[in-house]
Design a protein around this motif. Structure first.
Motif, PDB file in Angstrom:
ATOM      1  N   HIS B  96       2.584  -7.409 -17.907  1.00  0.00           N
ATOM      2  CA  HIS B  96       3.516  -6.344 -18.259  1.00  0.00           C
ATOM      3  C   HIS B  96       3.257  -5.103 -17.422  1.00  0.00           C
ATOM      4  CE1 HIS B  96       5.729  -8.104 -21.562  1.00  0.00           C
ATOM      5  NE2 HIS B  96       4.617  -8.553 -22.106  1.00  0.00           N
ATOM      6  N   ASP B  97       4.337  -4.350 -17.133  1.00  0.00           N
ATOM      7  CA  ASP B  97       4.186  -3.125 -16.344  1.00  0.00           C
ATOM      8  C   ASP B  97       3.944  -1.928 -17.220  1.00  0.00           C
ATOM      9  OD1 ASP B  97       6.964  -4.361 -14.520  1.00  0.00           O
ATOM     10  OD2 ASP B  97       4.841  -4.486 -13.986  1.00  0.00           O
ATOM     11  N   GLN B  98       4.496  -1.973 -18.438  1.00  0.00           N
ATOM     12  CA  GLN B  98       4.361  -0.820 -19.322  1.00  0.00           C
ATOM     13  C   GLN B  98       3.760  -1.239 -20.640  1.00  0.00           C
ATOM     14  OE1 GLN B  98       7.954   1.555 -19.440  1.00  0.00           O
ATOM     15  NE2 GLN B  98       8.366   0.908 -17.345  1.00  0.00           N
ATOM     16  N   LYS B  99       3.617  -0.276 -21.532  1.00  0.00           N
ATOM     17  CA  LYS B  99       2.888  -0.497 -22.775  1.00  0.00           C
ATOM     18  C   LYS B  99       3.375  -1.724 -23.542  1.00  0.00           C
ATOM     19  CE  LYS B  99       2.309   1.964 -27.059  1.00  0.00           C
ATOM     20  NZ  LYS B  99       2.590   3.195 -27.745  1.00  0.00           N
ATOM     21  N   VAL B 100       2.425  -2.527 -23.975  1.00  0.00           N
ATOM     22  CA  VAL B 100       2.749  -3.703 -24.777  1.00  0.00           C
ATOM     23  C   VAL B 100       2.977  -3.241 -26.213  1.00  0.00           C
ATOM     24  CG1 VAL B 100       1.835  -5.860 -25.690  1.00  0.00           C
ATOM     25  CG2 VAL B 100       1.427  -5.237 -23.311  1.00  0.00           C
ATOM     26  N   THR B 101       4.139  -3.593 -26.780  1.00  0.00           N
ATOM     27  CA  THR B 101       4.454  -3.105 -28.112  1.00  0.00           C
ATOM     28  C   THR B 101       4.142  -4.108 -29.216  1.00  0.00           C
ATOM     29  OG1 THR B 101       6.711  -3.799 -27.660  1.00  0.00           O
ATOM     30  CG2 THR B 101       6.229  -1.455 -27.467  1.00  0.00           C
ATOM     31  N   PHE B 102       4.138  -5.396 -28.916  1.00  0.00           N
ATOM     32  CA  PHE B 102       3.834  -6.357 -29.970  1.00  0.00           C
ATOM     33  C   PHE B 102       3.277  -7.647 -29.397  1.00  0.00           C
ATOM     34  CE2 PHE B 102       4.129  -6.140 -34.425  1.00  0.00           C
ATOM     35  CZ  PHE B 102       4.058  -7.445 -34.892  1.00  0.00           C
ATOM     36  N   VAL B 103       2.359  -8.254 -30.159  1.00  0.00           N
ATOM     37  CA  VAL B 103       1.772  -9.546 -29.803  1.00  0.00           C
ATOM     38  C   VAL B 103       1.941 -10.471 -30.999  1.00  0.00           C
ATOM     39  CG1 VAL B 103      -0.329 -10.748 -29.144  1.00  0.00           C
ATOM     40  CG2 VAL B 103      -0.018  -8.390 -28.454  1.00  0.00           C
ATOM     41  N   ASP B 104       2.400 -11.692 -30.797  1.00  0.00           N
ATOM     42  CA  ASP B 104       2.456 -12.637 -31.901  1.00  0.00           C
ATOM     43  C   ASP B 104       1.888 -13.979 -31.430  1.00  0.00           C
ATOM     44  OD1 ASP B 104       4.998 -14.133 -34.060  1.00  0.00           O
ATOM     45  OD2 ASP B 104       2.970 -13.457 -34.513  1.00  0.00           O
ATOM     46  N   TRP B 105       1.007 -14.559 -32.214  1.00  0.00           N
ATOM     47  CA  TRP B 105       0.355 -15.810 -31.834  1.00  0.00           C
ATOM     48  C   TRP B 105       0.911 -16.935 -32.694  1.00  0.00           C
ATOM     49  CZ3 TRP B 105      -5.154 -15.366 -29.708  1.00  0.00           C
ATOM     50  CH2 TRP B 105      -5.565 -16.595 -29.170  1.00  0.00           C
ATOM     51  N   ALA B 106       1.557 -17.902 -32.059  1.00  0.00           N
ATOM     52  CA  ALA B 106       2.104 -19.037 -32.802  1.00  0.00           C
ATOM     53  C   ALA B 106       0.953 -19.946 -33.197  1.00  0.00           C
ATOM     54  CB  ALA B 106       3.105 -19.796 -31.929  1.00  0.00           C
ATOM     55  N   PRO B 107       0.681 -20.110 -34.497  1.00  0.00           N
ATOM     56  CA  PRO B 107      -0.540 -20.829 -34.884  1.00  0.00           C
ATOM     57  C   PRO B 107      -0.552 -22.305 -34.492  1.00  0.00           C
ATOM     58  CG  PRO B 107       0.734 -20.183 -36.822  1.00  0.00           C
ATOM     59  CD  PRO B 107       1.382 -19.551 -35.660  1.00  0.00           C
ATOM     60  N   LYS B 108       0.572 -23.007 -34.676  1.00  0.00           N
ATOM     61  CA  LYS B 108       0.518 -24.453 -34.457  1.00  0.00           C
ATOM     62  C   LYS B 108       0.594 -24.831 -32.985  1.00  0.00           C
ATOM     63  CE  LYS B 108       3.272 -24.210 -38.153  1.00  0.00           C
ATOM     64  NZ  LYS B 108       4.513 -24.392 -38.878  1.00  0.00           N
ATOM     65  N   THR B 109       1.509 -24.199 -32.236  1.00  0.00           N
ATOM     66  CA  THR B 109       1.651 -24.583 -30.825  1.00  0.00           C
ATOM     67  C   THR B 109       0.719 -23.771 -29.930  1.00  0.00           C
ATOM     68  OG1 THR B 109       3.470 -23.025 -30.679  1.00  0.00           O
ATOM     69  CG2 THR B 109       4.040 -25.328 -31.013  1.00  0.00           C
ATOM     70  N   ASN B 110      -0.023 -22.818 -30.521  1.00  0.00           N
ATOM     71  CA  ASN B 110      -1.000 -22.029 -29.757  1.00  0.00           C
ATOM     72  C   ASN B 110      -0.381 -21.313 -28.562  1.00  0.00           C
ATOM     73  OD1 ASN B 110      -3.690 -21.132 -29.778  1.00  0.00           O
ATOM     74  ND2 ASN B 110      -4.171 -22.417 -28.025  1.00  0.00           N
ATOM     75  N   ARG B 111       0.782 -20.743 -28.764  1.00  0.00           N
ATOM     76  CA  ARG B 111       1.396 -19.951 -27.696  1.00  0.00           C
ATOM     77  C   ARG B 111       1.412 -18.492 -28.133  1.00  0.00           C
ATOM     78  NH1 ARG B 111       6.867 -23.246 -26.391  1.00  0.00           N
ATOM     79  NH2 ARG B 111       6.996 -23.118 -28.660  1.00  0.00           N
ATOM     80  N   ILE B 112       1.315 -17.603 -27.160  1.00  0.00           N
ATOM     81  CA  ILE B 112       1.321 -16.174 -27.465  1.00  0.00           C
ATOM     82  C   ILE B 112       2.622 -15.574 -26.954  1.00  0.00           C
ATOM     83  CG2 ILE B 112       0.208 -13.958 -26.990  1.00  0.00           C
ATOM     84  CD1 ILE B 112      -2.404 -15.319 -26.881  1.00  0.00           C
ATOM     85  N   LEU B 113       3.199 -14.709 -27.764  1.00  0.00           N
ATOM     86  CA  LEU B 113       4.429 -14.022 -27.383  1.00  0.00           C
ATOM     87  C   LEU B 113       4.092 -12.544 -27.263  1.00  0.00           C
ATOM     88  CD1 LEU B 113       7.574 -13.800 -27.203  1.00  0.00           C
ATOM     89  CD2 LEU B 113       7.580 -13.686 -29.682  1.00  0.00           C
ATOM     90  N   THR B 114       4.429 -11.928 -26.142  1.00  0.00           N
ATOM     91  CA  THR B 114       4.184 -10.487 -26.009  1.00  0.00           C
ATOM     92  C   THR B 114       5.487  -9.822 -25.586  1.00  0.00           C
ATOM     93  OG1 THR B 114       3.585 -10.671 -23.674  1.00  0.00           O
ATOM     94  CG2 THR B 114       1.793 -10.803 -25.260  1.00  0.00           C
ATOM     95  N   CYS B 115       5.685  -8.592 -26.051  1.00  0.00           N
ATOM     96  CA  CYS B 115       6.856  -7.858 -25.599  1.00  0.00           C
ATOM     97  C   CYS B 115       6.415  -6.433 -25.300  1.00  0.00           C
ATOM     98  CB  CYS B 115       7.985  -7.877 -26.634  1.00  0.00           C
ATOM     99  SG  CYS B 115       7.643  -6.889 -28.095  1.00  0.00           S
ATOM    100  N   SER B 116       7.181  -5.767 -24.477  1.00  0.00           N
ATOM    101  CA  SER B 116       6.682  -4.491 -23.983  1.00  0.00           C
ATOM    102  C   SER B 116       7.807  -3.501 -23.749  1.00  0.00           C
ATOM    103  CB  SER B 116       5.907  -4.750 -22.685  1.00  0.00           C
ATOM    104  OG  SER B 116       5.994  -3.676 -21.808  1.00  0.00           O
ATOM    105  N   GLU B 117       7.412  -2.263 -23.473  1.00  0.00           N
ATOM    106  CA  GLU B 117       8.398  -1.224 -23.183  1.00  0.00           C
ATOM    107  C   GLU B 117       9.049  -1.437 -21.825  1.00  0.00           C
ATOM    108  OE1 GLU B 117       6.432   2.504 -23.667  1.00  0.00           O
ATOM    109  OE2 GLU B 117       6.444   2.368 -25.861  1.00  0.00           O
ATOM    110  N   ASP B 118       8.546  -2.419 -21.057  1.00  0.00           N
ATOM    111  CA  ASP B 118       9.178  -2.682 -19.763  1.00  0.00           C
ATOM    112  C   ASP B 118      10.380  -3.597 -19.909  1.00  0.00           C
ATOM    113  OD1 ASP B 118       8.101  -5.159 -20.254  1.00  0.00           O
ATOM    114  OD2 ASP B 118       6.781  -5.197 -18.511  1.00  0.00           O
ATOM    115  N   ARG B 119      10.888  -3.774 -21.117  1.00  0.00           N
ATOM    116  CA  ARG B 119      12.110  -4.528 -21.435  1.00  0.00           C
ATOM    117  C   ARG B 119      11.961  -6.033 -21.264  1.00  0.00           C
ATOM    118  NH1 ARG B 119      15.523  -2.995 -17.200  1.00  0.00           N
ATOM    119  NH2 ARG B 119      13.722  -2.169 -16.126  1.00  0.00           N
ATOM    120  N   ASN B 120      10.724  -6.497 -21.113  1.00  0.00           N
ATOM    121  CA  ASN B 120      10.509  -7.932 -20.951  1.00  0.00           C
ATOM    122  C   ASN B 120       9.690  -8.509 -22.084  1.00  0.00           C
ATOM    123  OD1 ASN B 120      11.739  -8.192 -18.453  1.00  0.00           O
ATOM    124  ND2 ASN B 120       9.907  -7.498 -17.390  1.00  0.00           N
ATOM    125  N   ALA B 121       9.752  -9.843 -22.183  1.00  0.00           N
ATOM    126  CA  ALA B 121       8.861 -10.565 -23.081  1.00  0.00           C
ATOM    127  C   ALA B 121       8.282 -11.723 -22.290  1.00  0.00           C
ATOM    128  CB  ALA B 121       9.618 -11.089 -24.299  1.00  0.00           C
TER     129      ALA B 121
END
Lengths: 123, 431
Positions: B96-121
């Motif tokens: 990410h280029d800018q501040k990360v606003t949220f992190v979510d960890w999918a428990p079963k598939t073990n994937r992480i989702l992040t989203c940020s002020e840089d308009r991306n996820a």
């Protein structure tokens, strides 16, 4: 849409009711806290309404402030906090109002102040 | 999972005399009083130059509580493993280029989702290292919140563009596709998925909570009429209901059965909306609980009848359902564990630092030297994240919850039983 005339009449009748109840402070305060003019668009109307509440509040002797507040419901306490802030905008009765504020914060907590400041319905 | 209590820390030494100690990265826990008792909290990340704890803006845990993901209020996401109470940062994700606003960890598939002020996820998959997959959300404002659906095949990202992006994986294009759900009048601050995964709720700074449909052809099975015959799932993003509140909606969560939607608003209230099956929720189904303290920033269900909320009070508070009514319960931090330090033992340099720090962060001036320079709660600043994991659940109740705050501290709390949580408290604080 707010009909200022109707609201002012309601405030005037509330004023009369409070005056008649001034001998029994808890009842006077409760009566003053009914029917807040949320829909009013005039600052004058709101000032009138705040005056009625202040009249009831200053009639309560300092020792009884705590018991009067304890007798109010949660919604009434929040409404009282809003009125205190509205009344503090003027310069009368500040000392008594600040005393009410201190006791009310002690009983109702910081949450009450948050609700008075952030709610969209302004008294 | 092994205990989260701590052994002797190096952190205090770092604050006191600036003596040489292993820097940066992970830190041990710190103690309120040197020597005895388990440590009350751990500091997740120290700033490399100033050696002070960095605020944690968002936080997530994996399924068994062995690893945590957090962002130290910047554009990085740190993945740390928990070993005997110490946090060792294994990976730093910095796409990410800018501040990360949220992190979510999918428990079963073990994937992480992040989203940020840089308009991306980004969706991160683990195989030796964490590999990012960019998700084109097609928003032109910051992303504020992101949540995996319960079956982890979709996710929702809330944004400042007054919309929620529902993303699902399209097999043909090998790509995450985003569909925008409009309807809000201001920034969407929080999202929560219904247990059925074909509907979600979102809360915004326009003071409303809205439920929308989110059934995707090809990803979800044919939706049933869970909200009654009037709500059709044919079109994605159909508004199911609008609930009004009086202030910004800070965080929300569906209960495990999704029969209740809890949301915390900025006017120091927590509301519980009943979401029955067969009809759309309505304003009459809202039970509001007035909080005694400052507003909450995060809520988390620990059981069907227990919710924990943490925020500007620096103290996780329980809300319990008893006899059909929700009420404010016990606060997890009794305020007795932090002992006042004797000023004689600290060096003059650290005492000077503390004086100025306290006057700027907490308004305590030096005219009153007896005033506590330290708050009585273990957290010294607002709570910004709450977490629990599947491994800590016994019979549908979580036995342990973890809170992280803007003070950079992570604290672990045992969850009392329902009776203990409600003992000695009246159901007085109700609207």
């Amino acid at each position: 849409m707010a009909d200022e005339g109707t609201l002012r009449e309601a405030i005037a009748s509330r004023d009369k009711q409070v005056t008649s109840l001034l001998s029994t402070p808890p009842a006077a305060v409760k009566a003053a806290l009914t029917d807040p003019p949320y829909t009013s668009e005039s600052d004058e109307t709101r000032k009138m309404s705040a005056k009625v509440v202040v009249k009831a509040l200053v009639a309560v002797p300092e020792k009884e402030i705590g018991s009067v507040i304890a007798g109010l419901s949660g919604t009434e306490q929040d409404l009282l906090m809003k009125y205190i802030y509205r009344a503090l905008e003027g310069s009368e009765s500040s000392q008594q109002l600040l005393k009410w504020h201190a006791v009310l914060t002690e009983k109702a907590g910081m949450g009450c102040i948050m609700r008075a400041l952030s709610e969209s319905q302004r008294v | 999972p092994s205990s989260w209590t701590m052994s002797v820390s190096a952190a205090r030494a770092m604050f006191e005399g600036g003596s040489a100690s292993p820097g940066g990265g992970s830190a041990g826990g710190a103690r309120s009083k040197s020597g005895d008792g388990p440590a009350l909290y751990s500091v997740l990340k120290l700033d490399d130059t100033t050696k002070r704890p960095m605020p944690i803006s968002c936080f997530a845990m994996n399924q068994d509580g062995s690893m945590v993901a957090f962002s130290p209020n910047n554009n990085e996401v740190h993945i740390a493993e928990v070993k005997e109470g110490a946090f060792n940062v294994l990976h730093v994700l910095s796409e990410h280029d800018q501040k990360v606003t949220f992190v979510d960890w999918a428990p079963k598939t073990n994937r992480i989702l992040t989203c940020s002020e840089d308009r991306n996820a980004y969706v991160w998959d683990f195989s030796d290292t964490w590999k990012p997959t960019l998700v084109l959300l097609r928003i032109n404002r910051a992303a504020t919140y992101a949540k995996w659906s319960n079956n982890e095949t979709k996710f929702a990202v809330a944004s400042g563009q007054k919309c929620v992006a529902i993303c699902y994986y399209e097999e043909e294009s090998n790509w995450w596709v985003s569909k925008l759900v409009e309807g809000f009048e201001s920034t969407v601050l929080t999202v929560s998925w219904h247990a059925s995964d074909i509907a979600f709720a979102a809360g915004s700074s326009d003071g409303t909570v809205r439920l929308f449909t989110a059934a995707v052809k090809g990803v979800d099975s044919k939706p049933s009429q869970i909200f009654g015959p009037d709500v059709s799932f044919k079109k994605m993003g159909t508004e199911i209901c609008v609930i009004q509140t009086n202030a910004w909606v800070q965080d929300m969560a569906f209960s495990p059965s999704s029969e209740v939607l809890a949301y915390a608003t900025h006017d120091s209230s927590v509301h519980f909306l009943s979401v029955p099956s067969g009809a759309a929720p309505s304003q009459e189904g809202v039970q509001s609980v007035r909080c005694s303290g400052l507003p909450h920033r995060r809520v988390l269900f620990l059981a069907e009848d227990t919710l924990v909320a943490g925020g500007h009070d620096n103290n996780p508070t329980l809300y319990c359902l008893r006899g059909g009514k929700w009420a404010e319960g016990k606060k997890l931090d009794s305020g007795t564990s932090v002992k006042k330090e004797s000023s004689a033992s600290s060096s003059a340099r650290s005492a000077a630092f503390k004086k100025f720090e306290m006057s700027s962060s907490q308004g305590i001036d030096d005219k009153n030297p007896e005033a506590d320079a330290v708050l009585t709660t273990v957290h010294q600043n607002a709570i910004s994240g709450l977490g629990t994991c599947a491994a800590w659940k016994e019979g549908g109740r979580s036995s342990k919850v973890v809170s992280v705050g803007l003070d950079g501290r992570l604290c672990s709390w045992p969850v009392p039983s329902l009776e203990e949580a409600m003992a000695g408290l009246s159901i007085g604080a109700q609207v």
